[in-house]
Enzyme design. Sequence first.
Site, PDB file in Angstrom:
ATOM      1  N   HIS A   1       0.864  -1.186   0.000  1.00  0.00           N
ATOM      2  CA  HIS A   1       0.000   0.000   0.000  1.00  0.00           C
ATOM      3  C   HIS A   1       0.906   1.243   0.000  1.00  0.00           C
ATOM      4  O   HIS A   1       0.929   2.012   0.950  1.00  0.00           O
ATOM      5  CB  HIS A   1      -0.944  -0.040   1.207  1.00  0.00           C
ATOM      6  CG  HIS A   1      -2.158   0.833   1.080  1.00  0.00           C
ATOM      7  ND1 HIS A   1      -3.437   0.353   1.218  1.00  0.00           N
ATOM      8  CD2 HIS A   1      -2.292   2.156   0.828  1.00  0.00           C
ATOM      9  CE1 HIS A   1      -4.315   1.344   1.066  1.00  0.00           C
ATOM     10  NE2 HIS A   1      -3.638   2.453   0.843  1.00  0.00           N
TER      11      HIS A   1
ATOM     12  N   GLU B   1      -4.320  -0.041  -5.484  1.00  0.00           N
ATOM     13  CA  GLU B   1      -4.461   1.074  -6.416  1.00  0.00           C
ATOM     14  C   GLU B   1      -3.184   1.377  -7.203  1.00  0.00           C
ATOM     15  O   GLU B   1      -2.605   2.471  -7.062  1.00  0.00           O
ATOM     16  CB  GLU B   1      -4.898   2.337  -5.669  1.00  0.00           C
ATOM     17  CG  GLU B   1      -6.215   2.204  -4.954  1.00  0.00           C
ATOM     18  CD  GLU B   1      -6.730   3.533  -4.400  1.00  0.00           C
ATOM     19  OE1 GLU B   1      -5.992   4.528  -4.452  1.00  0.00           O
ATOM     20  OE2 GLU B   1      -7.873   3.571  -3.919  1.00  0.00           O
TER      21      GLU B   1
ATOM     22  N   ASN C   1     -11.669  -0.077  -4.769  1.00  0.00           N
ATOM     23  CA  ASN C   1     -11.796   1.065  -3.855  1.00  0.00           C
ATOM     24  C   ASN C   1     -12.680   2.074  -4.545  1.00  0.00           C
ATOM     25  O   ASN C   1     -12.341   2.577  -5.622  1.00  0.00           O
ATOM     26  CB  ASN C   1     -10.432   1.690  -3.559  1.00  0.00           C
ATOM     27  CG  ASN C   1      -9.564   0.780  -2.697  1.00  0.00           C
ATOM     28  OD1 ASN C   1     -10.033  -0.253  -2.212  1.00  0.00           O
ATOM     29  ND2 ASN C   1      -8.318   1.160  -2.517  1.00  0.00           N
TER      30      ASN C   1
HETATM   31  C1  GAL Z   1      -7.392   5.530  -1.361  1.00  0.00           C
HETATM   32  C2  GAL Z   1      -6.195   4.967  -0.634  1.00  0.00           C
HETATM   33  C3  GAL Z   1      -6.294   5.081   0.852  1.00  0.00           C
HETATM   34  C4  GAL Z   1      -6.922   6.367   1.339  1.00  0.00           C
HETATM   35  C5  GAL Z   1      -8.175   6.697   0.544  1.00  0.00           C
HETATM   36  C6  GAL Z   1      -8.807   8.028   0.878  1.00  0.00           C
HETATM   37  O1  GAL Z   1      -7.017   5.932  -2.645  1.00  0.00           O
HETATM   38  O2  GAL Z   1      -6.039   3.610  -0.963  1.00  0.00           O
HETATM   39  O3  GAL Z   1      -5.014   4.873   1.368  1.00  0.00           O
HETATM   40  O4  GAL Z   1      -6.022   7.360   1.406  1.00  0.00           O
HETATM   41  O5  GAL Z   1      -7.908   6.685  -0.816  1.00  0.00           O
HETATM   42  O6  GAL Z   1      -8.186   9.074   0.213  1.00  0.00           O
END
Ligand code: GAL
Length: 506
Positions: free
Chosen positions: A149, A194, A334
């Site tokens: 991550h 991501e 996500n």
């Molecule tokens: C995603 C990420 C997370 C968190 C979330 C909210 O893109 O995987 O780590 O930051 O967004 O911004």
Amino acid sequence: MIVSFKKLVFLPLCLALVRGQSIEEDILYETFPENFHWGAATSAYQVEGAWDVDGKGVSIWDTYTHDVGHGHVFQDQNGDIASDSYHKYKEDVQLAKDMGLTNYRFSIAWTRILPQGIGEKNQAGIDYYNNLIDELLANGIKPTVTLYHWDLPQALEDLGGWLSPEIADWFEEYARVCYQEFGDRVKFWITLNEPQVSAINGYEQGINAPGILDPGISPYIAGHHQIRAHARAYRLYYDEFADQKGQVGITLNIHHAQHLTESPEDVEAVERWNDFFMGWFAHPILVNGNYPQVMIDRIALRSSEQGFLQSRLPQFTSEEMEMIANTADFIGINYYTTEIIFNQIYNASDVSYNADIGVGTTKDPTWYTTGSKWFRVEPTGIRNMMNTIRRKYGDYPIYITENGMSDHLGNLDDLTRIYYYKHYINQLLKAIRWDGVNVRGYYAWCFLDNFEWGAGHSQRFGLHYVDFNDTERPRTPKASSKYLTQLYHQNGFVQNDEDPCLNMEI
Ligand code: GAL
């Protein structure tokens, strides 16, 4: 009837919230399929802290946040302590148990396990994750583990990081250690979180570590090697660890796209958006080992017009394509928001990802804002997106591995967050029950307030409030955590539910 002071104050607010939202649909009162994952998610750099404790190596986020004075992070904040979950993991697990989570998603900090990225292992780091996993299991919660991550070991960055082809070997070595050490108890692995954001924020725009600003070139190389690394970790699992009988997938990010007009150009722009955003990774991994044709064609054409001798999009060899195709047991998504998309013609000399896609984006000003400029609240998009994924990639099991919203205050009576969860999760239920999409789980982001990358502590996504001014980092459940506790417990929406705004003791 005695109406409490709290209800008097909050009821009008709830009604105001409901009235203002013109796109709101009726709630479907039904339950989710059996054995649905009801989870919450975190990531190592954002919550653990303990950045240099017990033999941990330095990651690119340590380096990036410590490079102060350049505006990398809001007020030059960093994740040195973050939510201090490294020391407070038992308390976190207790809170997760209190919420009735079936699964807890966390990521492993590569630098805790292999401080230099490859080579010597760090037993103290391995012990930390063993303790966390054991504590979760002892409390009836299954670990859902992300290998990567965004916190690459700095030692590997110094050797080229995601721009080096060798990273597929390094990642495989790291994955092997994780499967060996934790695979007897971890049955649900996510290789990368991501990769699109890693590539674009880290290498196109330079707004995430490692902070490289090289539009239109480096992001495609970083993406290329992430795909190769993912596939190697997947294959490794089935070659050497199949007897652990787990599953391995990848988490991708996508915003649902609505076309601005019905014109063929705008409708096509939506398809292009999906292909460049999600298809960049989903097409090779789920379909045929190669990029979507529209990416191959457009980047090749624009590259040649710009005088490049070859396409800025790297090519896979035929062996690589074979290795990459069909390397996910599930798709993690996500999901946060919707964009309104229109066709946009960029200057031919513009070397950038956005120019390659050729779309413009906007948002409907009537959608509720959040604490983050990049997204607003639009619940129907998640259902539409689930249908788009099925249309493009077939009936793959889908897990929502993150969904949630931010605010600035972190107030405990977080009614807009309840609104967000209620309507997004209900739209997800409609995707499952009405449209038959194969969604198997849902993880709220975030389990607790944390270090939100470049926004530092200025944006709070937590179900639990964390006081970052207190060295003890005390946690307090927000109303949204109570709402989800009830929803998770019921496995969905029950007809005789009172509205949470009415019955919640805040
Ligand atoms: C995603 C990420 C997370 C968190 C979330 C909210 O893109 O995987 O780590 O930051 O967004 O911004």
